[in-house]
Scaffold this motif. Sequence first.
Motif, PDB file in Angstrom:
ATOM      1  N   SER A   1       0.817  -1.200   0.000  1.00  0.00           N
ATOM      2  CA  SER A   1       0.000   0.000   0.000  1.00  0.00           C
ATOM      3  C   SER A   1       0.853   1.252   0.000  1.00  0.00           C
ATOM      4  CB  SER A   1      -0.931   0.011   1.220  1.00  0.00           C
ATOM      5  OG  SER A   1      -0.176   0.158   2.398  1.00  0.00           O
ATOM      6  N   ASN A   2       2.062   1.164   0.539  1.00  0.00           N
ATOM      7  CA  ASN A   2       2.935   2.326   0.586  1.00  0.00           C
ATOM      8  C   ASN A   2       4.024   2.230  -0.465  1.00  0.00           C
ATOM      9  OD1 ASN A   2       1.732   3.933   2.421  1.00  0.00           O
ATOM     10  ND2 ASN A   2       3.107   3.491   4.108  1.00  0.00           N
ATOM     11  N   SER A   3       3.666   1.758  -1.642  1.00  0.00           N
ATOM     12  CA  SER A   3       4.635   1.654  -2.720  1.00  0.00           C
ATOM     13  C   SER A   3       3.961   2.015  -4.034  1.00  0.00           C
ATOM     14  CB  SER A   3       5.215   0.239  -2.783  1.00  0.00           C
ATOM     15  OG  SER A   3       4.182  -0.694  -3.014  1.00  0.00           O
ATOM     16  N   PHE A   4       4.772   2.378  -4.982  1.00  0.00           N
ATOM     17  CA  PHE A   4       4.258   2.758  -6.296  1.00  0.00           C
ATOM     18  C   PHE A   4       5.111   2.072  -7.345  1.00  0.00           C
ATOM     19  CE2 PHE A   4       3.866   5.352 -10.067  1.00  0.00           C
ATOM     20  CZ  PHE A   4       2.507   5.599 -10.111  1.00  0.00           C
ATOM     21  N   THR A   5       4.485   1.351  -8.252  1.00  0.00           N
ATOM     22  CA  THR A   5       5.207   0.586  -9.257  1.00  0.00           C
ATOM     23  C   THR A   5       5.227   1.311 -10.594  1.00  0.00           C
ATOM     24  OG1 THR A   5       4.534  -1.481  -8.195  1.00  0.00           O
ATOM     25  CG2 THR A   5       5.382  -1.623 -10.445  1.00  0.00           C
ATOM     26  N   GLU A   6       6.427   1.549 -11.113  1.00  0.00           N
ATOM     27  CA  GLU A   6       6.572   2.111 -12.453  1.00  0.00           C
ATOM     28  C   GLU A   6       6.324   0.996 -13.469  1.00  0.00           C
ATOM     29  OE1 GLU A   6       6.983   5.181 -12.981  1.00  0.00           O
ATOM     30  OE2 GLU A   6       8.193   6.117 -11.430  1.00  0.00           O
ATOM     31  N   SER A   7       5.729   1.352 -14.603  1.00  0.00           N
ATOM     32  CA  SER A   7       5.396   0.372 -15.628  1.00  0.00           C
ATOM     33  C   SER A   7       6.050   0.741 -16.949  1.00  0.00           C
ATOM     34  CB  SER A   7       3.874   0.305 -15.819  1.00  0.00           C
ATOM     35  OG  SER A   7       3.528  -0.415 -16.987  1.00  0.00           O
ATOM     36  N   ASP A   8       6.341  -0.261 -17.750  1.00  0.00           N
ATOM     37  CA  ASP A   8       6.902  -0.016 -19.076  1.00  0.00           C
ATOM     38  C   ASP A   8       5.877   0.642 -19.997  1.00  0.00           C
ATOM     39  OD1 ASP A   8       9.352  -1.027 -18.435  1.00  0.00           O
ATOM     40  OD2 ASP A   8       8.955  -3.044 -19.191  1.00  0.00           O
ATOM     41  N   ARG A   9       4.609   0.649 -19.581  1.00  0.00           N
ATOM     42  CA  ARG A   9       3.571   1.312 -20.361  1.00  0.00           C
ATOM     43  C   ARG A   9       3.500   2.799 -20.051  1.00  0.00           C
ATOM     44  NH1 ARG A   9      -1.329   0.702 -20.411  1.00  0.00           N
ATOM     45  NH2 ARG A   9      -1.778   0.265 -22.600  1.00  0.00           N
ATOM     46  N   ASP A  10       4.188   3.237 -19.019  1.00  0.00           N
ATOM     47  CA  ASP A  10       4.114   4.642 -18.619  1.00  0.00           C
ATOM     48  C   ASP A  10       4.825   5.557 -19.605  1.00  0.00           C
ATOM     49  OD1 ASP A  10       2.852   3.757 -16.373  1.00  0.00           O
ATOM     50  OD2 ASP A  10       4.568   4.070 -15.028  1.00  0.00           O
ATOM     51  N   ILE A  11       4.257   6.713 -19.843  1.00  0.00           N
ATOM     52  CA  ILE A  11       4.991   7.748 -20.541  1.00  0.00           C
ATOM     53  C   ILE A  11       6.064   8.231 -19.565  1.00  0.00           C
ATOM     54  CG2 ILE A  11       4.872  10.062 -21.521  1.00  0.00           C
ATOM     55  CD1 ILE A  11       2.059   9.411 -22.464  1.00  0.00           C
ATOM     56  N   PRO A  12       7.341   8.191 -19.937  1.00  0.00           N
ATOM     57  CA  PRO A  12       8.438   8.497 -19.000  1.00  0.00           C
ATOM     58  C   PRO A  12       8.269   9.858 -18.325  1.00  0.00           C
ATOM     59  CG  PRO A  12       9.293   7.598 -21.048  1.00  0.00           C
ATOM     60  CD  PRO A  12       7.838   7.861 -21.288  1.00  0.00           C
ATOM     61  N   ILE A  13       8.604   9.906 -17.046  1.00  0.00           N
ATOM     62  CA  ILE A  13       8.466  11.161 -16.305  1.00  0.00           C
ATOM     63  C   ILE A  13       9.391  12.235 -16.864  1.00  0.00           C
ATOM     64  CG2 ILE A  13       7.659  10.059 -14.194  1.00  0.00           C
ATOM     65  CD1 ILE A  13      10.432  10.232 -13.055  1.00  0.00           C
ATOM     66  N   SER A  14      10.436  11.816 -17.583  1.00  0.00           N
ATOM     67  CA  SER A  14      11.328  12.795 -18.203  1.00  0.00           C
ATOM     68  C   SER A  14      10.615  13.576 -19.306  1.00  0.00           C
ATOM     69  CB  SER A  14      12.560  12.092 -18.775  1.00  0.00           C
ATOM     70  OG  SER A  14      12.186  11.095 -19.710  1.00  0.00           O
ATOM     71  N   ARG A  15       9.447  13.072 -19.739  1.00  0.00           N
ATOM     72  CA  ARG A  15       8.696  13.735 -20.800  1.00  0.00           C
ATOM     73  C   ARG A  15       7.446  14.424 -20.262  1.00  0.00           C
ATOM     74  NH1 ARG A  15       9.403  11.375 -26.680  1.00  0.00           N
ATOM     75  NH2 ARG A  15      11.512  10.550 -26.508  1.00  0.00           N
ATOM     76  N   LEU A  16       7.348  14.561 -18.963  1.00  0.00           N
ATOM     77  CA  LEU A  16       6.159  15.138 -18.348  1.00  0.00           C
ATOM     78  C   LEU A  16       6.445  16.487 -17.696  1.00  0.00           C
ATOM     79  CD1 LEU A  16       4.745  11.994 -16.473  1.00  0.00           C
ATOM     80  CD2 LEU A  16       4.294  12.716 -18.827  1.00  0.00           C
ATOM     81  N   LYS A  17       5.431  17.318 -17.685  1.00  0.00           N
ATOM     82  CA  LYS A  17       5.451  18.563 -16.930  1.00  0.00           C
ATOM     83  C   LYS A  17       4.108  18.682 -16.235  1.00  0.00           C
ATOM     84  CE  LYS A  17       5.168  22.511 -19.110  1.00  0.00           C
ATOM     85  NZ  LYS A  17       5.525  23.692 -19.936  1.00  0.00           N
ATOM     86  N   ALA A  18       4.099  19.089 -14.974  1.00  0.00           N
ATOM     87  CA  ALA A  18       2.857  19.129 -14.212  1.00  0.00           C
ATOM     88  C   ALA A  18       2.498  20.548 -13.793  1.00  0.00           C
ATOM     89  CB  ALA A  18       2.970  18.238 -12.972  1.00  0.00           C
ATOM     90  N   THR A  19       1.235  20.879 -13.938  1.00  0.00           N
ATOM     91  CA  THR A  19       0.683  22.135 -13.434  1.00  0.00           C
ATOM     92  C   THR A  19      -0.605  21.803 -12.682  1.00  0.00           C
ATOM     93  OG1 THR A  19      -0.491  22.486 -15.534  1.00  0.00           O
ATOM     94  CG2 THR A  19       1.647  23.561 -15.271  1.00  0.00           C
ATOM     95  N   ALA A  20      -1.105  22.753 -11.910  1.00  0.00           N
ATOM     96  CA  ALA A  20      -2.289  22.477 -11.107  1.00  0.00           C
ATOM     97  C   ALA A  20      -3.146  23.724 -10.943  1.00  0.00           C
ATOM     98  CB  ALA A  20      -1.885  21.933  -9.739  1.00  0.00           C
ATOM     99  N   SER A  21      -4.389  23.497 -10.528  1.00  0.00           N
ATOM    100  CA  SER A  21      -5.334  24.589 -10.325  1.00  0.00           C
ATOM    101  C   SER A  21      -4.926  25.478  -9.163  1.00  0.00           C
ATOM    102  CB  SER A  21      -6.735  24.024 -10.079  1.00  0.00           C
ATOM    103  OG  SER A  21      -6.712  23.060  -9.033  1.00  0.00           O
ATOM    104  N   SER A  22      -4.291  24.898  -8.160  1.00  0.00           N
ATOM    105  CA  SER A  22      -3.817  25.667  -7.005  1.00  0.00           C
ATOM    106  C   SER A  22      -2.763  24.856  -6.268  1.00  0.00           C
ATOM    107  CB  SER A  22      -4.970  26.018  -6.055  1.00  0.00           C
ATOM    108  OG  SER A  22      -5.465  24.853  -5.411  1.00  0.00           O
ATOM    109  N   GLN A  23      -2.101  25.488  -5.340  1.00  0.00           N
ATOM    110  CA  GLN A  23      -1.046  24.832  -4.568  1.00  0.00           C
ATOM    111  C   GLN A  23      -1.076  25.366  -3.142  1.00  0.00           C
ATOM    112  OE1 GLN A  23       2.908  25.003  -6.340  1.00  0.00           O
ATOM    113  NE2 GLN A  23       3.886  25.018  -4.324  1.00  0.00           N
ATOM    114  N   ARG A  24      -0.956  24.468  -2.197  1.00  0.00           N
ATOM    115  CA  ARG A  24      -0.949  24.878  -0.794  1.00  0.00           C
ATOM    116  C   ARG A  24       0.216  25.822  -0.532  1.00  0.00           C
ATOM    117  NH1 ARG A  24      -0.745  20.841   4.484  1.00  0.00           N
ATOM    118  NH2 ARG A  24      -0.551  22.483   6.070  1.00  0.00           N
ATOM    119  N   LYS A  25      -0.061  26.893   0.165  1.00  0.00           N
ATOM    120  CA  LYS A  25       0.965  27.903   0.431  1.00  0.00           C
ATOM    121  C   LYS A  25       1.918  27.431   1.522  1.00  0.00           C
ATOM    122  CE  LYS A  25      -1.738  31.938  -0.992  1.00  0.00           C
ATOM    123  NZ  LYS A  25      -2.798  31.160  -1.638  1.00  0.00           N
TER     124      LYS A  25
END
Length: 218
Positions: free
Chosen positions: A51-75
């Motif tokens: 439950s406290n783990s996250f598995t990377e998959s070969d089906r994933d779009i690599p995180i090196s190709r991702l950028k994240a934005t959000a509606s808001s962020q905790r100050k």
Amino acid sequence: MSKLISSEPSSIVTGMWKTKDIPGNIIMIKHCATIIALTLSLAVFGMSDNSNSFTESDRDIPISRLKATASSQRKHINKKLFSPANAIDGRVKTLWTSELKSLKNKGAQWIMLEFDNTYPVDAVRYYRASKIRPKGREYVNWIGRIQDYEIQVSPDGKSFTTVASGKWDKNNLKVQRVSFDAVKAKFVKLIGKTAHWDTVSAEEIRVESPSPPGDLKK
């Protein structure tokens, strides 16, 4: 082939006790018993290593190709502490969190992943797990775990189409995975409509593709 990212340490200790060390060994046994009891309690409450783990998959779009934005962020004085970039950094101990009470004050909150190119996508995985507070106290962190969700995709970041929606069980501490018919997209948005404490958060988010780019490291 998959890679397991885990926030749970493990250790194995072996050796031989000497008779003169019995008092100290008894203390050690007490400590071991406490650790065993804590481990059992985690299993009972569904907070196992899985439950406290996250598995990377070969089906994933690599995180090196991702950028994240959000509606808001905790100050926070440390602007990186609750940044949306934390949801794609491969570390389960960091997280994105929207402004506190943002669902109540501003409505649905979202985090959006932008790819470096357009790819076919057919699934999203969302991870927001329980944590253990320092000093061994068990602590189920419900804050920000999405319940009612919606997933939208877009080729240009302007026109979005809903590909999936539903409700996740807040008591399920495992990775939440949603699959849908493959569609080409450059943007994928995970929208939290309801969440505990009217705040939305994510430790890791991945987007799967039937034909992900494989020339860059994940």
